[in-house]
Motif scaffolding. Structure first.
Motif, PDB file in Angstrom:
ATOM      1  N   TYR A  36       0.768  -1.097  -0.189  1.00 25.78           N
ATOM      2  CA  TYR A  36      -0.048  -0.045   0.033  1.00 25.78           C
ATOM      3  C   TYR A  36       0.846   1.231   0.007  1.00 25.78           C
ATOM      4  O   TYR A  36       1.956   1.225   0.326  1.00 25.78           O
ATOM      5  N   ALA A  37       0.181   2.178  -0.727  1.00 28.88           N
ATOM      6  CA  ALA A  37       0.952   3.742  -0.603  1.00 28.88           C
ATOM      7  C   ALA A  37       0.164   4.618  -0.906  1.00 28.88           C
ATOM      8  O   ALA A  37      -1.122   4.422  -1.454  1.00 28.88           O
ATOM      9  N   ASP A  38       0.625   6.095  -0.627  1.00 30.74           N
ATOM     10  CA  ASP A  38      -0.326   7.081  -0.592  1.00 30.74           C
ATOM     11  C   ASP A  38      -0.520   7.430  -2.255  1.00 30.74           C
ATOM     12  O   ASP A  38      -1.541   7.746  -2.801  1.00 30.74           O
ATOM     13  N   VAL A  39       0.719   7.225  -2.925  1.00 25.57           N
ATOM     14  CA  VAL A  39       0.434   7.468  -4.346  1.00 25.57           C
ATOM     15  C   VAL A  39       1.270   6.255  -4.954  1.00 25.57           C
ATOM     16  O   VAL A  39       2.230   5.809  -4.462  1.00 25.57           O
ATOM     17  N   VAL A  40       0.658   5.829  -6.215  1.00 26.93           N
ATOM     18  CA  VAL A  40       1.430   4.818  -6.924  1.00 26.93           C
ATOM     19  C   VAL A  40       1.784   5.544  -8.346  1.00 26.93           C
ATOM     20  O   VAL A  40       0.897   6.273  -8.847  1.00 26.93           O
ATOM     21  N   VAL A  41       3.045   5.245  -8.494  1.00 22.07           N
ATOM     22  CA  VAL A  41       3.576   5.952 -10.028  1.00 22.07           C
ATOM     23  C   VAL A  41       3.732   4.858 -10.961  1.00 22.07           C
ATOM     24  O   VAL A  41       4.569   3.887 -10.783  1.00 22.07           O
ATOM     25  N   LEU A  42       2.870   5.010 -12.110  1.00 18.05           N
ATOM     26  CA  LEU A  42       3.113   4.131 -13.099  1.00 18.05           C
ATOM     27  C   LEU A  42       4.222   4.400 -14.262  1.00 18.05           C
ATOM     28  O   LEU A  42       4.166   5.357 -14.836  1.00 18.05           O
ATOM     29  N   ALA A  43       5.137   3.857 -14.099  1.00 19.33           N
ATOM     30  CA  ALA A  43       6.503   3.925 -14.936  1.00 19.33           C
ATOM     31  C   ALA A  43       6.738   2.630 -15.524  1.00 19.33           C
ATOM     32  O   ALA A  43       7.811   2.085 -15.766  1.00 19.33           O
ATOM     33  N   ASP A  44       5.891   1.934 -16.163  1.00 23.64           N
ATOM     34  CA  ASP A  44       5.862   0.662 -16.496  1.00 23.64           C
ATOM     35  C   ASP A  44       5.899   0.512 -18.308  1.00 23.64           C
ATOM     36  O   ASP A  44       5.688  -0.623 -18.595  1.00 23.64           O
ATOM     37  N   GLY A  45       6.382   1.678 -18.693  1.00 25.66           N
ATOM     38  CA  GLY A  45       6.624   1.722 -20.046  1.00 25.66           C
ATOM     39  C   GLY A  45       5.725   1.718 -21.019  1.00 25.66           C
ATOM     40  O   GLY A  45       4.297   1.672 -20.865  1.00 25.66           O
ATOM     41  N   VAL A  46       5.969   1.501 -22.241  1.00 28.34           N
ATOM     42  CA  VAL A  46       4.948   1.768 -23.403  1.00 28.34           C
ATOM     43  C   VAL A  46       3.765   1.084 -23.350  1.00 28.34           C
ATOM     44  O   VAL A  46       2.735   1.520 -23.659  1.00 28.34           O
ATOM     45  N   SER A  58       2.121  -0.104 -20.464  1.00 21.90           N
ATOM     46  CA  SER A  58       1.415   0.169 -19.451  1.00 21.90           C
ATOM     47  C   SER A  58      -0.104  -0.427 -19.232  1.00 21.90           C
ATOM     48  O   SER A  58      -0.808   0.070 -19.288  1.00 21.90           O
ATOM     49  N   LEU A  59       0.247  -1.887 -19.053  1.00 20.72           N
ATOM     50  CA  LEU A  59      -1.059  -2.493 -18.878  1.00 20.72           C
ATOM     51  C   LEU A  59      -1.792  -2.174 -17.568  1.00 20.72           C
ATOM     52  O   LEU A  59      -2.909  -2.110 -17.605  1.00 20.72           O
ATOM     53  N   LEU A  60      -1.066  -1.419 -16.617  1.00 17.29           N
ATOM     54  CA  LEU A  60      -1.543  -1.006 -15.482  1.00 17.29           C
ATOM     55  C   LEU A  60      -2.579   0.222 -15.756  1.00 17.29           C
ATOM     56  O   LEU A  60      -3.609   0.477 -15.189  1.00 17.29           O
ATOM     57  N   GLY A  61      -1.970   0.963 -16.845  1.00 16.61           N
ATOM     58  CA  GLY A  61      -2.504   2.213 -17.075  1.00 16.61           C
ATOM     59  C   GLY A  61      -3.974   1.775 -17.844  1.00 16.61           C
ATOM     60  O   GLY A  61      -5.217   2.497 -17.792  1.00 16.61           O
ATOM     61  N   LYS A  62      -3.827   0.832 -18.569  1.00 16.27           N
ATOM     62  CA  LYS A  62      -4.884   0.240 -19.512  1.00 16.27           C
ATOM     63  C   LYS A  62      -5.917  -0.238 -18.597  1.00 16.27           C
ATOM     64  O   LYS A  62      -7.202  -0.054 -18.709  1.00 16.27           O
ATOM     65  N   GLN A  63      -5.536  -0.860 -17.519  1.00 13.84           N
ATOM     66  CA  GLN A  63      -6.233  -1.468 -16.349  1.00 13.84           C
ATOM     67  C   GLN A  63      -7.387  -0.453 -16.027  1.00 13.84           C
ATOM     68  O   GLN A  63      -8.537  -0.659 -15.616  1.00 13.84           O
ATOM     69  N   LEU A  64      -6.637   0.783 -15.423  1.00 14.92           N
ATOM     70  CA  LEU A  64      -7.238   1.868 -14.899  1.00 14.92           C
ATOM     71  C   LEU A  64      -8.079   2.576 -15.713  1.00 14.92           C
ATOM     72  O   LEU A  64      -8.898   3.589 -15.431  1.00 14.92           O
ATOM     73  N   GLY A  65      -7.872   2.135 -17.194  1.00 17.32           N
ATOM     74  CA  GLY A  65      -8.934   2.775 -18.238  1.00 17.32           C
ATOM     75  C   GLY A  65      -8.512   4.248 -18.631  1.00 17.32           C
ATOM     76  O   GLY A  65      -8.926   4.975 -19.224  1.00 17.32           O
ATOM     77  N   TYR A  66      -7.093   4.413 -18.323  1.00 14.49           N
ATOM     78  CA  TYR A  66      -6.415   5.786 -18.653  1.00 14.49           C
ATOM     79  C   TYR A  66      -5.908   5.733 -20.096  1.00 14.49           C
ATOM     80  O   TYR A  66      -5.966   6.579 -20.742  1.00 14.49           O
ATOM     81  N   HIS A  67      -5.765   4.200 -20.731  1.00  9.53           N
ATOM     82  CA  HIS A  67      -5.233   4.107 -21.803  1.00  9.53           C
ATOM     83  C   HIS A  67      -6.312   3.224 -22.575  1.00  9.53           C
ATOM     84  O   HIS A  67      -6.868   2.375 -21.959  1.00  9.53           O
ATOM     85  N   ASN A  68      -6.297   3.332 -23.946  1.00  6.97           N
ATOM     86  CA  ASN A  68      -7.039   2.585 -24.675  1.00  6.97           C
ATOM     87  C   ASN A  68      -5.972   1.575 -25.499  1.00  6.97           C
ATOM     88  O   ASN A  68      -4.903   1.911 -25.253  1.00  6.97           O
TER      89      ASN A  68
END
Ligand code: FAD
Length: 431
Positions: free
Chosen positions: A153-163, A165-175
């Motif tokens: 757990y953390a106050d902030v999670v930084v997604l620096a997972d590259g091009v 970014s499956l995590l960004g997609k899961q959050l709905g930020y990326h298509n």
């Protein structure tokens, strides 16, 4: 609940490490998670690292970082099948402090950089995959990893997972990417003795040279190829957008083989031994593809936020600068104890106010213009070569007459109006 951190950074590429380093330097409790066996082991880059953004994180890093060569010459090649028109810049001022940029190999560089973060207090764990962000009441509160009891757990999670970014997609930020938003690039590291490199590239001691190749290097498709000099090896690579590859039915490794055997390239590689073969995507959608970069308890940096300026082959510097801006925002958010989207949106403001988004905005229509108008690479580059050949061939024709012949052949081939339209369109795309 397991241990809680101020910040969890996912990924140990230049974006993640810049962010982790800066957060830790400012006294935050930082966990950095990397899926690779060590930072850099999965990372691919042509190899030019920009001094300015790195130095803003670690002053005078060149005194200890594992760098290859300071680049003193940038060449540009407009290639036809059996010829090339070249231009570029060579300056000895780039070979001395504070330098302009350096060639690097990512595996040693990323390891060194991540170690500097650890020295600032970052807790780095490798061989650990972040499977998803843990979201509660619309707020990211941590990450789920593939380790047993792997929720952290953390106050902030930084997604620096590259091009990807499956995590960004899961959050709905990326298509999912459109094929014209990413380039597939393959590259090879070819070992060559230092003396051979210096002779072939006209360099002395540890001076470095980069060549960007256009036209026949990608068989006329939108994309580029590159040749960069390391201490005792050469990086050679080529890539085009996925859409161009699909349209032209190209296979990336065929393209690299074609480039390596091109008459203009082959002499540089002769006698070299292949040391590594790598393939990777580059986010090339530019301005229009930048996703939402801040939400409740989460920010996206570097390639995960699609921050690459393909025209100037800048990516690592944007990764570092965005990582630092995100870190500074998180430090301010910590002081306010407010990790909401509106608090973290300060990062978005910093990003949009910086060279990163300003440059992406400048070239926002360039990729589409060049992809939809293949004549720039298919027709004009060969025309440039024919014009140069004609102009520099001494055959008794007066020079003014030669100029007229060249202009006539260009307008006859393409049509006067079309030439004017093409020039205007290209100017508009890069102005
Ligand atoms: P990355 O460097 O991709 O790092 C992401 C990290 O996250 C990786 O270490 C990965 O293993 C890790 N990761 C991903 N998912 C997870 C997960 N779920 N859990 C844990 N860890 C995870 N830029 C330049 O400035 N100059 C150049 O010359 C240049 N040439 C290039 C040539 C090629 C062939 C390519 C592909 C790119 C090039 N770039 C260049 C672009 C540059 O490499 C990128 O912009 C830069 O690496 C982005 O850094 P990053 O930290 O955002 O992402």
């Amino acid at each position: 609940m397991s241990e809680k951190f101020d910040v969890i950074v996912v990924g140990a590429g230049p974006a993640g490490t810049s962010c982790a380093y800066t957060c830790a330097q400012n006294g935050l409790k930082v966990l950095q998670i990397e899926r690779g066996e060590y930072p850099g082991c999965k990372n691919v880059m042509g190899g030019v690292l920009y001094r300015q953004q790195m130095e803003e994180i670690i002053p005078e890093f060149w005194k200890e970082a594992p760098l290859e060569r300071p680049v003193i010459e940038q060449r540009f090649w407009m290639m036809d099948k059996e010829s090339v028109v070249t231009f570029g810049y060579k300056g000895l001022e780039w070979g001395v402090e504070p330098y302009n940029n350096f060639t690097v190999l990512r595996a040693p560089f990323d390891q060194w950089f991540a170690k500097k973060g650890v020295e600032q207090g970052v807790l780095l764990i490798t061989e650990t995959v972040v499977l998803e962000c843990i979201v509660e009441n619309g707020k990211v509160i941590g990450v789920r990893t593939d380790r047993p009891d792997g929720d952290i757990y953390a106050d902030v999670v930084v997604l620096a997972d590259g091009v990807n970014s499956l995590l960004g997609k899961q959050l709905g930020y990326h298509n999912e990417f459109r094929p014209d938003e990413v380039a597939l690039t393959v590259m090879e590291v070819i070992n060559l003795p230092k003396e051979k490199i210096n002779d072939r590239f006209n360099l002395e001691d540890n001076q470095g040279c980069t060549i960007e190749l256009f036209g026949d290097s990608t068989k006329g498709n939108l994309g580029t190829a590159f040749i960069y000099t390391n201490k005792e090896s050469i990086n050679i690579g080529v890539g085009t957008t996925l859409s161009s590859m699909i349209k032209a039915k190209l296979k990336p490794y065929d393209l690299l083989d074609y480039l390596k055997t091109h008459a203009m390239v082959k002499p540089f590689l002769e006698g070299g031994e292949s040391a590594e073969y790598l393939a990777h995507l580059i986010p090339e959608g530019g301005y229009h593809s930048v996703p939402k970069v801040a939400g409740n308890g989460v920010v996206l940096v570097g390639d995960a936020a699609q921050l690459v300026n393909a025209i100037h082959r800048e990516g690592s510097n944007m990764a570092m600068a965005s990582g630092k801006m995100a870190a500074e925002t998180i430090v301010e958010a910590k002081n306010r104890n407010d990790f909401s989207e509106s608090s973290l949106n300060l990062y978005r403001e910093k990003l949009y106010d910086s060279f990163i988004i300003k440059d992406l905005e400048k070239y926002k229509d360039a990729a589409h213009t060049f992809e939809n108008n293949p004549q720039y690479f298919n027709d004009y580059v060969p025309m440039m070569n024919r014009a140069a050949s004609k102009f520099f061939t001494v055959d008794g024709t007066p020079k003014r007459e030669k100029q007229k012949q060249i202009m006539r052949s260009v307008t006859e081939e393409r049509g006067r109006i079309k030439v004017l339209q093409d020039m205007y369109r290209a100017w508009k795309a890069v102005k």
